[in-house]
Design an enzyme around this catalytic site. Structure first.
Site, mmCIF file in Angstrom:
data_model
loop_
_atom_site.group_PDB
_atom_site.id
_atom_site.type_symbol
_atom_site.label_atom_id
_atom_site.label_comp_id
_atom_site.label_asym_id
_atom_site.label_seq_id
_atom_site.Cartn_x
_atom_site.Cartn_y
_atom_site.Cartn_z
ATOM 1 N N GLY A 15 0.793 -1.240 0.000
ATOM 2 C CA GLY A 15 0.000 0.000 0.000
ATOM 3 C C GLY A 15 0.819 1.280 0.000
ATOM 4 C CG ASN A 17 1.259 3.395 -5.808
ATOM 5 O OD1 ASN A 17 1.539 4.438 -6.380
ATOM 6 N ND2 ASN A 17 1.903 2.252 -6.049
ATOM 7 N NE ARG A 113 -11.449 -13.741 -9.587
ATOM 8 C CZ ARG A 113 -10.192 -13.466 -9.915
ATOM 9 N NH1 ARG A 113 -9.909 -12.344 -10.495
ATOM 10 N NH2 ARG A 113 -9.221 -14.305 -9.625
ATOM 11 C CG MET A 138 -1.330 -7.776 -6.717
ATOM 12 S SD MET A 138 -0.640 -6.645 -7.942
ATOM 13 C CE MET A 138 0.395 -7.775 -8.856
ATOM 14 N NE ARG A 139 -6.919 -12.076 -5.878
ATOM 15 C CZ ARG A 139 -6.781 -13.382 -5.687
ATOM 16 N NH1 ARG A 139 -7.003 -14.226 -6.680
ATOM 17 N NH2 ARG A 139 -6.406 -13.851 -4.520
ATOM 18 C CG LEU A 141 -11.450 -5.380 -11.195
ATOM 19 C CD1 LEU A 141 -11.494 -3.850 -11.142
ATOM 20 C CD2 LEU A 141 -12.111 -5.976 -9.953
ATOM 21 C CG HIS A 162 1.039 -1.646 -15.808
ATOM 22 N ND1 HIS A 162 0.768 -2.926 -15.396
ATOM 23 C CD2 HIS A 162 2.031 -1.744 -16.719
ATOM 24 C CE1 HIS A 162 1.555 -3.762 -16.049
ATOM 25 N NE2 HIS A 162 2.328 -3.076 -16.852
ATOM 26 C CG ASP A 194 -10.006 -1.596 -21.407
ATOM 27 O OD1 ASP A 194 -9.344 -2.454 -20.776
ATOM 28 O OD2 ASP A 194 -9.694 -1.213 -22.550
ATOM 29 C CG ASP A 198 -2.231 -4.117 -17.028
ATOM 30 O OD1 ASP A 198 -2.878 -3.654 -16.076
ATOM 31 O OD2 ASP A 198 -1.451 -5.067 -16.915
HETATM 32 C C1 GRF Z 1 3.116 -1.008 -7.732
HETATM 33 O O1 GRF Z 1 4.368 -1.154 -8.366
HETATM 34 C C2 GRF Z 1 2.013 -0.898 -8.746
HETATM 35 O O2 GRF Z 1 2.411 -0.299 -9.941
HETATM 36 C C3 GRF Z 1 1.672 -2.341 -9.004
HETATM 37 O O3 GRF Z 1 1.792 -2.973 -7.758
HETATM 38 C C4 GRF Z 1 2.718 -2.247 -6.940
HETATM 39 C C5 GRF Z 1 1.983 -1.922 -5.689
HETATM 40 O O4 GRF Z 1 2.792 -1.367 -4.700
HETATM 41 N N1 GRF Z 1 0.367 -2.456 -9.611
HETATM 42 P P1 GRF Z 1 2.145 -0.762 -3.370
HETATM 43 O O5 GRF Z 1 1.271 -1.847 -2.758
HETATM 44 O O6 GRF Z 1 1.392 0.466 -3.731
HETATM 45 O O7 GRF Z 1 3.344 -0.462 -2.497
#
Ligand code: GRF
Length: 258
Positions: A15, A17, A113, A138-139, A141, A162, A194, A198
């Site tokens: 987390g 980001n 799913r 990481m899923r 949709l 991404h 979409d 990606d």
């Molecule tokens: C990031 O590199 C993002 O681009 C990818 O997964 C990673 C997540 O990192 N989709 P964090 O959980 O935000 O540290």
């Protein structure tokens, strides 16, 4: 917009980001607030970050729910589901792992799913969000979920970040793939989600150099630092209604920033 953008965030891990987005909301770089953080994995560090910031959290444990639904889904065939659901399943075929080749097994994978996503939707819909942000979620949709989030909005309402310069290196290992290819530059991309993997309209990108002697860890660290800048900027563009999705001369949907 005069009121604050209501942002929901989905995560699967550390987390960082998410933290960048929370911080940007607090210091005014995003005119918005994170109203929930959801995870598909219990006990991840991102949930602690949310709790520290007094943001409501929930977990929809994909692995456990997948096990619970397995027996039920094993009996399902397309004839058991409504035509709308069949359409959604057809639209989402590209997100099924390529190792599953049997069409009935692909159908069942997607049906399961969708059942899990229903639980996710129930949680998300409680918060009346303007924007759903995937921050290391990481899923993939399905069209079922995406359409329900986008419903009634001119603009797509799900964003993803991404770790590569799309359309190169889609998939889960963007930095690794960029590095393994000997690229001399890499980067990160924020895009709308979409039905593909990606493939959605690109909102913003930042590049990083890949230098002689770099290790993959150095590249990832450099890339993440760019992600933390880029994601808040893109969310702020959304908050200020500066994004439009248009179709270009080649029939591709692209984002225009005003
Ligand atoms: C990031 O590199 C993002 O681009 C990818 O997964 C990673 C997540 O990192 N989709 P964090 O959980 O935000 O540290």
């Amino acid at each position: 917009m005069s009121r604050k953008l209501r942002i929901g965030v989905l995560i699967s891990g550390s987390g960082s980001n998410l933290q960048a987005i929370i911080d940007a909301c607090v210091d005014g770089r995003i005119d918005g607030e994170v109203v929930f953080v959801g995870s598909d994995v219990p006990d991840v560090h991102g949930l602690e970050r949310a709790q520290k910031a007094n943001i409501p959290t929930f977990v929809v444990d994909y692995q456990e729910m997948g096990r619970d639904f397995t027996n039920f889904c094993e009996c399902m065939t397309p004839s058991h589901v409504h035509k709308d659901i069949q359409d959604m399943i057809t639209k989402s075929d590209c997100i099924v792992p390529s190792s599953i080749t049997d069409p009935l097994k692909r159908f069942r994978w997607l049906y399961k799913r969708i059942m899990i996503e229903n639980e996710l939707l129930l949680n998300v819909e409680k918060f009346e969000i303007d924007l759903l942000v995937l921050a290391g979620f990481m899923r993939k949709l399905t069209a079922y979920f995406i359409d329900r989030i986008n419903c009634g909005s001119m603009l797509p309402r799900i964003m993803n970040i991404h770790p590569a310069l799309l359309p190169s290196f889609a998939g889960t290992n963007g930095y690794e793939d960029t590095f393994d290819h000997g690229c001399k530059a890499g980067g990160c991309t924020v895009h709308f989600v979409d039905y593909g993997e990606d493939t959605g309209p690109i909102i913003g990108q930042l590049t990083i150099p890949i230098l002689p002697g770099d290790t993959i860890d150095m590249v990832k660290k450099r890339g993440l630092a760019q992600e933390w800048m880029l994601y808040p900027e893109c969310i702020q563009l959304f908050a200020h209604d500066r994004l439009r999705v248009v179709e270009n001369d080649h029939g591709r949907k692209i984002v225009v920033i005003s």
